[in-house]
Design a protein around this motif. Structure first.
Motif, PDB file in Angstrom:
ATOM      1  N   ASP A  85       0.820  -1.210   0.000  1.00  0.00           N
ATOM      2  CA  ASP A  85       0.000   0.000   0.000  1.00  0.00           C
ATOM      3  C   ASP A  85       0.855   1.261   0.000  1.00  0.00           C
ATOM      4  OD1 ASP A  85      -2.599  -0.962  -0.156  1.00  0.00           O
ATOM      5  OD2 ASP A  85      -2.711  -1.343   1.998  1.00  0.00           O
ATOM      6  N   LYS A  86       2.070   1.168   0.541  1.00  0.00           N
ATOM      7  CA  LYS A  86       2.941   2.340   0.634  1.00  0.00           C
ATOM      8  C   LYS A  86       3.805   2.527  -0.601  1.00  0.00           C
ATOM      9  CE  LYS A  86       6.274   4.580   3.709  1.00  0.00           C
ATOM     10  NZ  LYS A  86       7.018   4.500   5.001  1.00  0.00           N
ATOM     11  N   PHE A  87       4.368   1.444  -1.127  1.00  0.00           N
ATOM     12  CA  PHE A  87       5.327   1.553  -2.222  1.00  0.00           C
ATOM     13  C   PHE A  87       4.789   1.074  -3.567  1.00  0.00           C
ATOM     14  CE2 PHE A  87       7.989   1.090   1.624  1.00  0.00           C
ATOM     15  CZ  PHE A  87       8.670   2.305   1.553  1.00  0.00           C
ATOM     16  N   GLY A  88       3.641   0.433  -3.572  1.00  0.00           N
ATOM     17  CA  GLY A  88       3.073  -0.021  -4.829  1.00  0.00           C
ATOM     18  C   GLY A  88       3.011  -1.528  -4.958  1.00  0.00           C
ATOM     19  N   ARG A  89       2.042  -2.010  -5.733  1.00  0.00           N
ATOM     20  CA  ARG A  89       1.849  -3.451  -5.898  1.00  0.00           C
ATOM     21  C   ARG A  89       2.977  -4.089  -6.708  1.00  0.00           C
ATOM     22  NH1 ARG A  89      -1.956  -1.491  -2.820  1.00  0.00           N
ATOM     23  NH2 ARG A  89      -4.125  -1.503  -3.497  1.00  0.00           N
ATOM     24  N   ARG A  90       3.372  -3.431  -7.811  1.00  0.00           N
ATOM     25  CA  ARG A  90       4.337  -4.019  -8.720  1.00  0.00           C
ATOM     26  C   ARG A  90       5.700  -4.198  -8.067  1.00  0.00           C
ATOM     27  NH1 ARG A  90       7.053  -2.710 -13.428  1.00  0.00           N
ATOM     28  NH2 ARG A  90       8.509  -1.708 -12.000  1.00  0.00           N
ATOM     29  N   LYS A  91       6.129  -3.220  -7.295  1.00  0.00           N
ATOM     30  CA  LYS A  91       7.436  -3.307  -6.645  1.00  0.00           C
ATOM     31  C   LYS A  91       7.491  -4.476  -5.670  1.00  0.00           C
ATOM     32  CE  LYS A  91       8.613   1.606  -6.983  1.00  0.00           C
ATOM     33  NZ  LYS A  91       8.860   2.864  -6.245  1.00  0.00           N
ATOM     34  N   ILE A 139      -4.678   7.355  -6.006  1.00  0.00           N
ATOM     35  CA  ILE A 139      -4.969   7.557  -4.586  1.00  0.00           C
ATOM     36  C   ILE A 139      -3.765   8.151  -3.866  1.00  0.00           C
ATOM     37  CG2 ILE A 139      -5.509   6.365  -2.436  1.00  0.00           C
ATOM     38  CD1 ILE A 139      -7.866   6.704  -4.333  1.00  0.00           C
ATOM     39  N   HIS A 140      -2.547   7.820  -4.325  1.00  0.00           N
ATOM     40  CA  HIS A 140      -1.331   8.314  -3.679  1.00  0.00           C
ATOM     41  C   HIS A 140      -0.753   9.542  -4.393  1.00  0.00           C
ATOM     42  CE1 HIS A 140      -1.573   4.396  -1.687  1.00  0.00           C
ATOM     43  NE2 HIS A 140      -0.736   4.877  -0.798  1.00  0.00           N
ATOM     44  N   LYS A 141      -1.639  10.305  -5.034  1.00  0.00           N
ATOM     45  CA  LYS A 141      -1.265  11.588  -5.632  1.00  0.00           C
ATOM     46  C   LYS A 141      -0.185  11.458  -6.706  1.00  0.00           C
ATOM     47  CE  LYS A 141      -3.803  13.334  -2.285  1.00  0.00           C
ATOM     48  NZ  LYS A 141      -5.197  13.768  -2.546  1.00  0.00           N
ATOM     49  N   LYS A 142      -0.200  10.360  -7.434  1.00  0.00           N
ATOM     50  CA  LYS A 142       0.765  10.159  -8.513  1.00  0.00           C
ATOM     51  C   LYS A 142       0.029  10.099  -9.844  1.00  0.00           C
ATOM     52  CE  LYS A 142       4.011   7.673  -5.529  1.00  0.00           C
ATOM     53  NZ  LYS A 142       4.847   6.473  -5.329  1.00  0.00           N
ATOM     54  N   SER A 143      -0.741  11.175 -10.095  1.00  0.00           N
ATOM     55  CA  SER A 143      -1.619  11.187 -11.260  1.00  0.00           C
ATOM     56  C   SER A 143      -0.866  11.098 -12.576  1.00  0.00           C
ATOM     57  CB  SER A 143      -2.482  12.455 -11.236  1.00  0.00           C
ATOM     58  OG  SER A 143      -3.297  12.477 -10.083  1.00  0.00           O
ATOM     59  N   ASP A 144       0.294  11.757 -12.626  1.00  0.00           N
ATOM     60  CA  ASP A 144       1.064  11.729 -13.876  1.00  0.00           C
ATOM     61  C   ASP A 144       1.531  10.314 -14.198  1.00  0.00           C
ATOM     62  OD1 ASP A 144       0.733  14.417 -14.207  1.00  0.00           O
ATOM     63  OD2 ASP A 144       2.657  14.971 -13.288  1.00  0.00           O
ATOM     64  N   LEU A 168     -14.326  -5.533  -0.685  1.00  0.00           N
ATOM     65  CA  LEU A 168     -14.743  -4.822   0.523  1.00  0.00           C
ATOM     66  C   LEU A 168     -13.748  -3.733   0.924  1.00  0.00           C
ATOM     67  CD1 LEU A 168     -16.078  -7.793   2.686  1.00  0.00           C
ATOM     68  CD2 LEU A 168     -17.413  -5.873   1.854  1.00  0.00           C
ATOM     69  N   TYR A 169     -12.455  -3.952   0.721  1.00  0.00           N
ATOM     70  CA  TYR A 169     -11.447  -2.979   1.130  1.00  0.00           C
ATOM     71  C   TYR A 169     -11.257  -1.904   0.061  1.00  0.00           C
ATOM     72  CZ  TYR A 169      -9.850  -5.706   5.145  1.00  0.00           C
ATOM     73  OH  TYR A 169      -9.773  -6.356   6.343  1.00  0.00           O
ATOM     74  N   PRO A 170     -11.060  -0.641   0.466  1.00  0.00           N
ATOM     75  CA  PRO A 170     -10.766   0.432  -0.493  1.00  0.00           C
ATOM     76  C   PRO A 170      -9.325   0.366  -0.986  1.00  0.00           C
ATOM     77  CG  PRO A 170     -10.770   1.299   1.737  1.00  0.00           C
ATOM     78  CD  PRO A 170     -11.228  -0.130   1.842  1.00  0.00           C
ATOM     79  N   THR A 171      -9.078   0.956  -2.144  1.00  0.00           N
ATOM     80  CA  THR A 171      -7.760   0.886  -2.766  1.00  0.00           C
ATOM     81  C   THR A 171      -6.657   1.403  -1.856  1.00  0.00           C
ATOM     82  OG1 THR A 171      -8.774   1.182  -4.942  1.00  0.00           O
ATOM     83  CG2 THR A 171      -6.417   1.614  -4.774  1.00  0.00           C
ATOM     84  N   VAL A 172      -6.928   2.460  -1.116  1.00  0.00           N
ATOM     85  CA  VAL A 172      -5.901   3.106  -0.309  1.00  0.00           C
ATOM     86  C   VAL A 172      -5.326   2.180   0.756  1.00  0.00           C
ATOM     87  CG1 VAL A 172      -7.539   4.077   1.357  1.00  0.00           C
ATOM     88  CG2 VAL A 172      -5.349   5.238   0.942  1.00  0.00           C
ATOM     89  N   ILE A 173      -6.130   1.214   1.209  1.00  0.00           N
ATOM     90  CA  ILE A 173      -5.623   0.259   2.205  1.00  0.00           C
ATOM     91  C   ILE A 173      -5.934  -1.185   1.797  1.00  0.00           C
ATOM     92  CG2 ILE A 173      -5.726   1.834   4.178  1.00  0.00           C
ATOM     93  CD1 ILE A 173      -8.379   0.258   4.909  1.00  0.00           C
ATOM     94  N   ARG A 174      -6.141  -1.407   0.517  1.00  0.00           N
ATOM     95  CA  ARG A 174      -6.562  -2.748   0.083  1.00  0.00           C
ATOM     96  C   ARG A 174      -5.525  -3.804   0.443  1.00  0.00           C
ATOM     97  NH1 ARG A 174      -8.503  -1.758  -4.865  1.00  0.00           N
ATOM     98  NH2 ARG A 174     -10.584  -1.614  -3.927  1.00  0.00           N
ATOM     99  N   GLN A 175      -4.244  -3.515   0.217  1.00  0.00           N
ATOM    100  CA  GLN A 175      -3.226  -4.499   0.524  1.00  0.00           C
ATOM    101  C   GLN A 175      -3.030  -4.665   2.028  1.00  0.00           C
ATOM    102  OE1 GLN A 175      -3.162  -6.245  -2.083  1.00  0.00           O
ATOM    103  NE2 GLN A 175      -0.963  -6.426  -2.274  1.00  0.00           N
ATOM    104  N   THR A 176      -3.164  -3.573   2.782  1.00  0.00           N
ATOM    105  CA  THR A 176      -3.081  -3.683   4.235  1.00  0.00           C
ATOM    106  C   THR A 176      -4.220  -4.542   4.759  1.00  0.00           C
ATOM    107  OG1 THR A 176      -2.050  -1.497   4.396  1.00  0.00           O
ATOM    108  CG2 THR A 176      -3.047  -2.379   6.395  1.00  0.00           C
TER     109      THR A 176
END
Length: 515
Positions: A169-175, A289-294, A435-443
Motif C-alpha cells: 500500500d505504501k510503495f506499490g503493488r508491482r514493486k 490515490i497516492h497523488k501520482k496522477s502523472d 470490501l477494502y478500499p484501494t488506499v488500504i486494500r493491501q493492508t
C-alpha cells in the motif's frame, strides 16, 4: 465516469489484461507447489529401528548377520505388532535369536524388554528416495518436527501478509510483486541445499513471506485493472491457479522422488517470473490515490496502447474524487484456511497413494470452483461464502465419526469437503478485495491473510490431537467453518458494485472525471 468505465474505454479485457493475468497465473501455479510440497518432501515412509551390522554370538554357534535377509533378522531385533509389521520406534534391548525359529503365533514378545532405537532407522525407499523425514530422522520422538516445519512456512506467510501487505500500500503493488518473486526464487533455491533442519526451516519461513507478498500483490494488480463485469472471472484466477498447481505438483513429484531436486525444480522458475514482472504495469488506482496522477496517466496510456486503443488513451487526463466503504473480513479466511489445510496437509492418513489423493484433491476443485463462480455471479458473494463454509464444515464434522476402516467413505467426505473449502477460498479472496478500499486494500488483505495463516499454522498442530482421541482433529476442523459461515450472513453484499478507493464515506462509487 467511473474507473471501471475508464477501463472499458481503454480496452477492458484487452491484450494487456490477458497477458498480465496469464503471466501472474503461471507463477501462481508454481507457487501452489511451495505451499503443499510437504505432502511429498516431508512424506513419512514405513520405517523401523536399524539393525547393527556385525556378528553376534547366539548360543553355541555364531550367526553371521550378512547371511540372513533383513526381514528374518528383524524378528530378533525389533518387536512386531499383531499384523506382523515391525514397530517403528522400539527395539529389543538384547537380540532375541530364538524368535528366528518361531512363527508369529508362537512368538510371545510381551514380556521382553525394549528400548528406543539406538542405531537410527531403516526406511522403505520404494516410494520416495529421500525426504526431509528420512534425511533428518524426523520420526518417533522427533515426529512433531515434521508438522512444525509446515507451521514455520505458514508463519512466514503470516509475516509476509503483515509486512508486505502494508508495504504494498505504501510503495506499490508491482514493486512488492517483483521483490517477492526474487525473494522466493533465491530462498527456494537455497532451501534445496539446506545443510540442516534448522536452516531448512529458516529458508522455508523466508519463502513463506515471499509467497504471501506475491499472492497479495498479483491478486490486487489483476483486480484493479479489471472492469466490474469481468471481476468475478478474473478475480478467481489465483484460486484456479492453485487448483492447477496441485496437478502440476503431483506430476512433478511422481517423477522426482528426492526432496532436494523437487525443491530446486519448483524454485528456479521464479527467476523467470522476476524478470517478467517488470513488464507488468503498476496499479493506476493505487497511483491516483497516492497523488501520482502523472504516473497513473502513463500507465493508463500504456495499457491503452497494448490493447490497441491508442487514441482513447491519449485523450485521457484524470482527477479522482471517490468516497468508499471500509470493511473487514478476517473470520471467514481463518476458518477456510484452518479447515482447508487441515485436510490437505496429511494425505497419508487415507491409506492410499499420496500421488493419487493429490490428483483427486485437485480434480474436485474444478467442479467446486465452477459452482462457486456460478453462485457469485447470479446470487452474490455473501450467500456463496456462507454456503461454502457451512456445508464443508458439516462434511468434515461427519467424517470425524466415520470408523477408520471405512477408508472409501472417509476419503469421499474429505474430497467433497476439501473441494468446497477450496471454492470458499475463491470467493473469500474476491469478496475481501471488493470490501477494502484501494488506499488500504493491501493492508486489509494482509490482515485477512494473517488470519488465514493463523488458521493454516494451527492446522498442522491440531493433527497431534489424534494421539488423544480419534476424530478430534476433524471435529475442530469442521466446527470453525460452520461458525464462520453463520457470521458471514451478516456481511454486506458487493456483487456488481464499483471497487471502493478511499475511506471518506460509506457509499460505493463516486465521480471520476475526465478533462
Amino acid at each position: 465516469m467511473g474507473f471501471s468505465d475508464l477501463l472499458d474505454r481503454i480496452g477492458g479485457l484487452g491484450r494487456y489484461q490477458f497477458i498480465s493475468t496469464s503471466l501472474m497465473a503461471i507463477s501462481g501455479i508454481i507457487m501452489a507447489s511451495h505451499t503443499i510440497m510437504q505432502n511429498f518432501s516431508a512424506a513419512v515412509p514405513d520405517h523401523h529401528c536399524r539393525i547393527p551390522n556385525k556378528t553376534i554370538p547366539a548360543g553355541n554357534w555364531n550367526i553371521t548377520m550378512s547371511v540372513l535377509d533383513d526381514q528374518t533378522l528383524l524378528k530378533a531385533f525389533v518387536p512386531h505388532d499383531a499384523k506382523n509389521k515391525p514397530l517403528r520406534c522400539l527395539q529389543f534391548t538384547e537380540p532375541q535369536w530364538h524368535l528366528l525359529f518361531l512363527n508369529q503365533s508362537q512368538a510371545d514378545t510381551s514380556e521382553l524388554q525394549t528400548e528406543p532405537c539406538r542405531h537410527g532407522w531403516t526406511y522403505n525407499r520404494q516410494e520416495f528416495s529421500e525426504t526431509i523425514v528420512t534425511e533428518w530422522d524426523l520420526v518417533c520422538d522427533l515426529r512433531h518436527l515434521k508438522q512444525m516445519s509446515q507451521t514455520v512456512f505458514m508463519g512466514g506467510v503470516l509475516a509476509g501478509a503483515l509486512i508486505l501487505g502494508g508495504l504494498s500500500d505504501k510503495f506499490g503493488r508491482r514493486k512488492i510483486l517483483t521483490f517477492s518473486y526474487l525473494k522466493l526464487a533465491v530462498s527456494g533455491t537455497c532451501t534445496a541445499f539446506s545443510p540442516s533442519f534448522s536452516i531448512f526451516c529458516l529458508l522455508r519461513f523466508i519463502a513463506g513471506m515471499a509467497t504471501s507478498g506475491a499472492v497479495l500483490s498479483y491478486i490486487s494488480l489483476i483486480l484493479e485493472w479489471t472492469p466490474i463485469k469481468s471481476r468475478t472471472i478474473f478475480g478467481t484466477t489465483a484460486s484456479v491457479s492453485f487448483t492447477i498447481g496441485q496437478f502440476v505438483l503431483a506430476g512433478i513429484s511422481y517423477g522426482i522422488r528426492d526432496w532436494r531436486t523437487l525443491q530446486l525444480v519448483i524454485s528456479v522458475p521464479f527467476f523467470f517470473s522476476f524478470f517478467c514482472s517488470w513488464w507488468i504495469s503498476e496499479s493506476a488506482r493505487w497511483q491516483i490515490i497516492h497523488k501520482k496522477s502523472d504516473e497513473a496517466l502513463k500507465q493508463i496510456k500504456r495499457v491503452a496502447r497494448i490493447n490497441g486503443r491508442v487514441k482513447e488513451g491519449e485523450a485521457i487526463t484524470l482527477e479522482v474524487r471517490i468516497s468508499m466503504l471500509f470493511s473487514t473480513y478476517p473470520s471467514a479466511k481463518c476458518a477456510t484456511s484452518f479447515g482447508f489445510y487441515g485436510l490437505l496437509m496429511d494425505m497419508q492418513r487415507f491409506g492410499v497413494s499420496v500421488f493419487l489423493v493429490q490428483v483427486i484433491f485437485g480434480a474436485i476443485d474444478f467442479p467446486a470452483k465452477a459452482f462457486c463462480i456460478f453462485l457469485m455471479t447470479f446470487i452474490g458473494r455473501r450467500i456463496t461464502q456462507a454456503v461454502l463454509l457451512i456445508l464443508p464444515g458439516l462434511l468434515v464434522l461427519a467424517n470425524a465419526f466415520v470408523p477408520y476402516e471405512l477408508q472409501t467413505l472417509r476419503t469421499a467426505l474429505a474430497v467433497f469437503g476439501k473441494g468446497l473449502l477450496g471454492a470458499s477460498f475463491t470467493c473469500v479472496y474476491l469478496y475481501t478485495l471488493e470490501l477494502y478500499p484501494t488506499v488500504i486494500r493491501q493492508t486489509g488483505m494482509g490482515f485477512g491473510s494473517t488470519m488465514a495463516r493463523v488458521g493454516s499454522m494451527t492446522a498442522p498442530m491440531v493433527m497431534m490431537l489424534e494421539d488423544y482421541l480419534y476424530g478430534l482433529p476433524l471435529m475442530v476442523y469442521g466446527a470453525l467453518p460452520v461458525i464462520a459461515g453463520i457470521i458471514t450472513v451478516f456481511l454486506p453484499e458487493t456483487r456488481n458494485m464499483p471497487l471502493p478507493d478511499t475511506i471518506e464515506g460509506r457509499c460505493y462509487g463516486g465521480p471520476f472525471k475526465l478533462f
